[in-house]
Design a protein around this motif. Structure first.
Motif, PDB file in Angstrom:
ATOM      1  N   LEU A 166       4.091   5.331 -16.761  1.00  0.00           N
ATOM      2  CA  LEU A 166       5.246   5.960 -16.118  1.00  0.00           C
ATOM      3  C   LEU A 166       5.206   5.775 -14.598  1.00  0.00           C
ATOM      4  CD1 LEU A 166       5.492   9.346 -18.088  1.00  0.00           C
ATOM      5  CD2 LEU A 166       7.155   7.476 -18.121  1.00  0.00           C
ATOM      6  N   VAL A 167       4.019   5.928 -14.019  1.00  0.00           N
ATOM      7  CA  VAL A 167       3.894   5.783 -12.563  1.00  0.00           C
ATOM      8  C   VAL A 167       4.164   4.349 -12.130  1.00  0.00           C
ATOM      9  CG1 VAL A 167       2.348   5.971 -10.588  1.00  0.00           C
ATOM     10  CG2 VAL A 167       2.242   7.674 -12.400  1.00  0.00           C
ATOM     11  N   VAL A 168       3.522   3.385 -12.801  1.00  0.00           N
ATOM     12  CA  VAL A 168       3.699   1.976 -12.424  1.00  0.00           C
ATOM     13  C   VAL A 168       5.152   1.552 -12.589  1.00  0.00           C
ATOM     14  CG1 VAL A 168       3.010  -0.394 -12.911  1.00  0.00           C
ATOM     15  CG2 VAL A 168       1.300   1.432 -12.978  1.00  0.00           C
ATOM     16  N   GLU A 169       5.763   1.940 -13.697  1.00  0.00           N
ATOM     17  CA  GLU A 169       7.173   1.582 -13.922  1.00  0.00           C
ATOM     18  C   GLU A 169       8.075   2.209 -12.862  1.00  0.00           C
ATOM     19  OE1 GLU A 169       7.878   2.903 -17.853  1.00  0.00           O
ATOM     20  OE2 GLU A 169       6.855   1.211 -18.823  1.00  0.00           O
ATOM     21  N   HIS A 170       7.784   3.442 -12.474  1.00  0.00           N
ATOM     22  CA  HIS A 170       8.568   4.116 -11.435  1.00  0.00           C
ATOM     23  C   HIS A 170       8.470   3.368 -10.104  1.00  0.00           C
ATOM     24  CE1 HIS A 170      10.119   7.262  -8.812  1.00  0.00           C
ATOM     25  NE2 HIS A 170       8.956   7.300  -8.159  1.00  0.00           N
ATOM     26  N   LEU A 171       7.258   3.034  -9.714  1.00  0.00           N
ATOM     27  CA  LEU A 171       7.060   2.347  -8.426  1.00  0.00           C
ATOM     28  C   LEU A 171       7.634   0.934  -8.449  1.00  0.00           C
ATOM     29  CD1 LEU A 171       3.432   3.592  -7.688  1.00  0.00           C
ATOM     30  CD2 LEU A 171       5.544   4.328  -6.550  1.00  0.00           C
ATOM     31  N   ALA A 275       1.886   8.323  -5.347  1.00  0.00           N
ATOM     32  CA  ALA A 275       2.105   9.143  -6.547  1.00  0.00           C
ATOM     33  C   ALA A 275       0.772   9.677  -7.034  1.00  0.00           C
ATOM     34  CB  ALA A 275       2.775   8.328  -7.647  1.00  0.00           C
ATOM     35  N   GLY A 276       0.783  10.867  -7.591  1.00  0.00           N
ATOM     36  CA  GLY A 276      -0.431  11.479  -8.097  1.00  0.00           C
ATOM     37  C   GLY A 276      -0.385  11.670  -9.604  1.00  0.00           C
ATOM     38  N   TYR A 277      -1.279  12.519 -10.090  1.00  0.00           N
ATOM     39  CA  TYR A 277      -1.361  12.790 -11.528  1.00  0.00           C
ATOM     40  C   TYR A 277      -1.843  14.217 -11.719  1.00  0.00           C
ATOM     41  CZ  TYR A 277      -1.628  11.063 -16.375  1.00  0.00           C
ATOM     42  OH  TYR A 277      -1.387  10.811 -17.714  1.00  0.00           O
ATOM     43  N   ASP A 278      -1.128  15.018 -12.494  1.00  0.00           N
ATOM     44  CA  ASP A 278      -1.429  16.411 -12.865  1.00  0.00           C
ATOM     45  C   ASP A 278      -0.238  17.328 -12.626  1.00  0.00           C
ATOM     46  OD1 ASP A 278      -4.018  15.848 -13.651  1.00  0.00           O
ATOM     47  OD2 ASP A 278      -4.884  16.398 -11.707  1.00  0.00           O
ATOM     48  N   ASN A 279       0.601  16.988 -11.638  1.00  0.00           N
ATOM     49  CA  ASN A 279       1.719  17.859 -11.251  1.00  0.00           C
ATOM     50  C   ASN A 279       1.238  19.280 -11.030  1.00  0.00           C
ATOM     51  OD1 ASN A 279       4.451  18.274 -10.578  1.00  0.00           O
ATOM     52  ND2 ASN A 279       4.884  19.106 -12.603  1.00  0.00           N
ATOM     53  N   THR A 291       5.244  13.046  -5.728  1.00  0.00           N
ATOM     54  CA  THR A 291       5.586  12.502  -7.035  1.00  0.00           C
ATOM     55  C   THR A 291       4.324  12.531  -7.898  1.00  0.00           C
ATOM     56  OG1 THR A 291       7.355  11.073  -6.232  1.00  0.00           O
ATOM     57  CG2 THR A 291       6.279  10.416  -8.278  1.00  0.00           C
ATOM     58  N   SER A 292       4.436  13.062  -9.127  1.00  0.00           N
ATOM     59  CA  SER A 292       3.233  13.231  -9.935  1.00  0.00           C
ATOM     60  C   SER A 292       3.569  13.226 -11.418  1.00  0.00           C
ATOM     61  CB  SER A 292       2.539  14.545  -9.566  1.00  0.00           C
ATOM     62  OG  SER A 292       1.298  14.683 -10.223  1.00  0.00           O
ATOM     63  N   VAL A 293       2.547  12.938 -12.223  1.00  0.00           N
ATOM     64  CA  VAL A 293       2.672  12.973 -13.680  1.00  0.00           C
ATOM     65  C   VAL A 293       2.363  14.386 -14.161  1.00  0.00           C
ATOM     66  CG1 VAL A 293       1.775  12.105 -15.868  1.00  0.00           C
ATOM     67  CG2 VAL A 293       2.053  10.541 -13.929  1.00  0.00           C
ATOM     68  N   ASP A 294       3.294  14.943 -14.911  1.00  0.00           N
ATOM     69  CA  ASP A 294       3.123  16.290 -15.443  1.00  0.00           C
ATOM     70  C   ASP A 294       2.548  16.197 -16.854  1.00  0.00           C
ATOM     71  OD1 ASP A 294       3.230  18.888 -16.244  1.00  0.00           O
ATOM     72  OD2 ASP A 294       5.386  19.153 -15.950  1.00  0.00           O
ATOM     73  N   GLN A 295       1.280  16.622 -17.013  1.00  0.00           N
ATOM     74  CA  GLN A 295       0.669  16.610 -18.341  1.00  0.00           C
ATOM     75  C   GLN A 295       0.662  18.004 -18.961  1.00  0.00           C
ATOM     76  OE1 GLN A 295      -3.559  15.693 -18.357  1.00  0.00           O
ATOM     77  NE2 GLN A 295      -3.669  15.963 -16.157  1.00  0.00           N
ATOM     78  N   SER A 296       1.496  18.887 -18.400  1.00  0.00           N
ATOM     79  CA  SER A 296       1.719  20.222 -18.960  1.00  0.00           C
ATOM     80  C   SER A 296       0.403  20.949 -19.215  1.00  0.00           C
ATOM     81  CB  SER A 296       2.532  20.126 -20.259  1.00  0.00           C
ATOM     82  OG  SER A 296       2.930  21.409 -20.694  1.00  0.00           O
ATOM     83  N   PRO A 329       9.456  12.815 -10.149  1.00  0.00           N
ATOM     84  CA  PRO A 329       9.624  12.133  -8.853  1.00  0.00           C
ATOM     85  C   PRO A 329       9.926  13.140  -7.742  1.00  0.00           C
ATOM     86  CG  PRO A 329      11.008  11.161 -10.573  1.00  0.00           C
ATOM     87  CD  PRO A 329      10.538  12.492 -11.082  1.00  0.00           C
ATOM     88  N   ARG A 330       9.269  12.929  -6.593  1.00  0.00           N
ATOM     89  CA  ARG A 330       9.545  13.758  -5.434  1.00  0.00           C
ATOM     90  C   ARG A 330       9.627  12.862  -4.190  1.00  0.00           C
ATOM     91  NH1 ARG A 330       5.674  17.236  -8.124  1.00  0.00           N
ATOM     92  NH2 ARG A 330       6.722  19.076  -9.005  1.00  0.00           N
ATOM     93  N   ARG A 331       9.410  13.439  -3.016  1.00  0.00           N
ATOM     94  CA  ARG A 331       9.719  12.711  -1.776  1.00  0.00           C
ATOM     95  C   ARG A 331       8.646  11.735  -1.324  1.00  0.00           C
ATOM     96  NH1 ARG A 331      11.273  17.869   0.016  1.00  0.00           N
ATOM     97  NH2 ARG A 331       9.570  17.868   1.544  1.00  0.00           N
ATOM     98  N   THR A 332       7.505  11.665  -1.976  1.00  0.00           N
ATOM     99  CA  THR A 332       6.456  10.730  -1.517  1.00  0.00           C
ATOM    100  C   THR A 332       6.649   9.324  -2.044  1.00  0.00           C
ATOM    101  OG1 THR A 332       5.034  11.377  -3.352  1.00  0.00           O
ATOM    102  CG2 THR A 332       4.716  12.549  -1.249  1.00  0.00           C
ATOM    103  N   THR A 333       7.650   9.093  -2.874  1.00  0.00           N
ATOM    104  CA  THR A 333       7.943   7.743  -3.345  1.00  0.00           C
ATOM    105  C   THR A 333       9.396   7.401  -3.049  1.00  0.00           C
ATOM    106  OG1 THR A 333       8.450   8.594  -5.576  1.00  0.00           O
ATOM    107  CG2 THR A 333       6.218   7.776  -5.186  1.00  0.00           C
ATOM    108  N   ALA A 334       9.602   6.164  -2.605  1.00  0.00           N
ATOM    109  CA  ALA A 334      10.935   5.684  -2.265  1.00  0.00           C
ATOM    110  C   ALA A 334      10.993   4.169  -2.396  1.00  0.00           C
ATOM    111  CB  ALA A 334      11.316   6.104  -0.832  1.00  0.00           C
ATOM    112  N   ALA A 335      12.179   3.612  -2.305  1.00  0.00           N
ATOM    113  CA  ALA A 335      12.344   2.158  -2.424  1.00  0.00           C
ATOM    114  C   ALA A 335      11.566   1.452  -1.318  1.00  0.00           C
ATOM    115  CB  ALA A 335      13.829   1.798  -2.349  1.00  0.00           C
ATOM    116  N   VAL A 336      11.000   0.311  -1.655  1.00  0.00           N
ATOM    117  CA  VAL A 336      10.222  -0.450  -0.686  1.00  0.00           C
ATOM    118  C   VAL A 336      11.126  -0.869   0.462  1.00  0.00           C
ATOM    119  CG1 VAL A 336      10.618  -2.653  -1.859  1.00  0.00           C
ATOM    120  CG2 VAL A 336       8.598  -2.344  -0.414  1.00  0.00           C
TER     121      VAL A 336
END
Length: 337
Positions: A166-171, A275-279, A291-296, A329-336
């Motif tokens: 999900l992260v790689v595809e988003h970026l 982007a991070g991981y854990d949300n 921006t982070s992965v939410d693993q609930s 997705p949050r504000r730490t990721t944007a279009a190159v």
């Protein structure tokens, strides 16, 4: 004030002491009306089980939750889930810290066993599977955060492959090609500390190849800590072609990465997306907005709590449950740029 006893509760509810004991143990053979009278008496008298005495008889009202450390902002979500699931069962949670190595972790686990806990939730344990199975032979165990397959204990884990993809595809969808990854390596063994970290790293590499970005795949092997994230950015920025986006394997590492990028005079996300991981709750803070992965985490904790109660109740067949993550997705990721 004298301590309220089972005899006091029995007298107040006008039932036998054995009936009170059955209600406290949630045992079979108690009618709904009798259970209601006993629970009402417990509330009115303020009865609390005598933990030491119950431990001597092989019973306890506590469940152990072992955390690798107390600083990771994701772990409170897991504990909240366990606590929510066992609410109303008569059990209470005891939290212990395992430390950063198998030896200290083993000491902490056996300290919980010595306290006669009714069961243990082990969060991302470092001990080998054979050791965990030996522990599970003496006390019900649920392992949270590892992808183990074992007939002795249950496992609850995040689908880390999906999360990394999900992260790689988003970026990549934002136009980034030089997408790097900060992964976790056990410094003492020179390898990923647990399977989940290896899975995230491998899934990152596979996603890069699948999207035609394999030549840009770049991993900084540090740790899932602020220090590790800071160090990882230092390594990545020293490359001939530094990344335009960084996927940190944990929010704590992402926080360290953000600090290192700021110190290097780079803006996020204008110069580098992160982007991070854990949300975790840190990711959602307005001034971080990671921006982070939410693993609930709460869902994972509740699931672990439910499985532990089932184990205590007599289930012997092992369970293995995967939680599907989502991307926030949050504000730490944007279009190159």
């Amino acid at each position: 004030m004298t301590r309220v006893t089972i005899a006091d509760v029995a007298l107040h509810a006008q039932v036998s002491r054995s009936a009170v004991s059955k209600v406290l143990r949630d045992a079979y053979g108690v009618s709904p009306s009798m259970r209601a009278r006993v629970l009402a008496a417990i509330d009115e008298l303020g009865y609390r089980p005598h933990v030491a005495a119950r431990a001597l008889r092989g019973h306890t009202s506590t469940l152990g939750v072992l955390l690798p450390d107390l600083r990771n902002p994701f772990f409170p979500d897991l504990v909240d889930g366990v606590v929510e699931e066992i609410a109303g069962t008569g059990y209470e949670v005891v939290i212990s810290q395992g430390g950063r190595g198998p030896a200290s972790e083993s000491r902490a686990i056996h300290a919980l066993i010595d306290q006669s806990v009714g069961g243990i939730v082990l969060v991302a344990p470092l001990s080998p599977q054979s050791d965990l199975e030996a522990i599970a032979a003496t006390v019900p165990v649920v392992v949270l955060g590892r992808h183990d397959r074992s007939p002795r204990y249950d496992a609850v884990f995040d689908d880390d492959e999906v999360g990394a993809e999900l992260v790689v595809e988003h970026l990549a969808g934002l136009g980034h090609r030089r997408i790097a990854h900060i992964a976790h390596r056990d410094s003492s063994r020179g390898e990923p500390a647990t399977l989940l970290q290896a899975i995230r790293a491998r899934a990152y590499e596979r996603a890069m190849v699948r999207l035609g970005l394999g030549e840009h795949a770049d991993i900084a092997w540090t740790t899932y800590t602020e220090e590790g994230g800071h160090k990882g950015v230092g390594e990545l920025l020293s490359r001939p072609e530094p990344p335009t986006a960084i996927f940190a394997g944990a929010d704590l590492a992402a926080i360290g990465a953000l600090a290192a990028l700021r110190e290097a005079g780079l803006a996020v996300p204008d110069d580098v997306s992160v982007a991070g991981y854990d949300n975790s709750w840190l990711a959602a803070l307005a001034h971080i907005s990671l921006t982070s992965v939410d693993q609930s985490g709460v869902t994972m904790g509740r699931t672990a709590g439910r499985l532990l109660l089932e184990r205590i109740g007599g289930r012997t067949a092992s369970a293995r449950i995967s939680i599907t993550p989502t991307l926030v997705p949050r504000r730490t990721t944007a279009a190159v740029s």
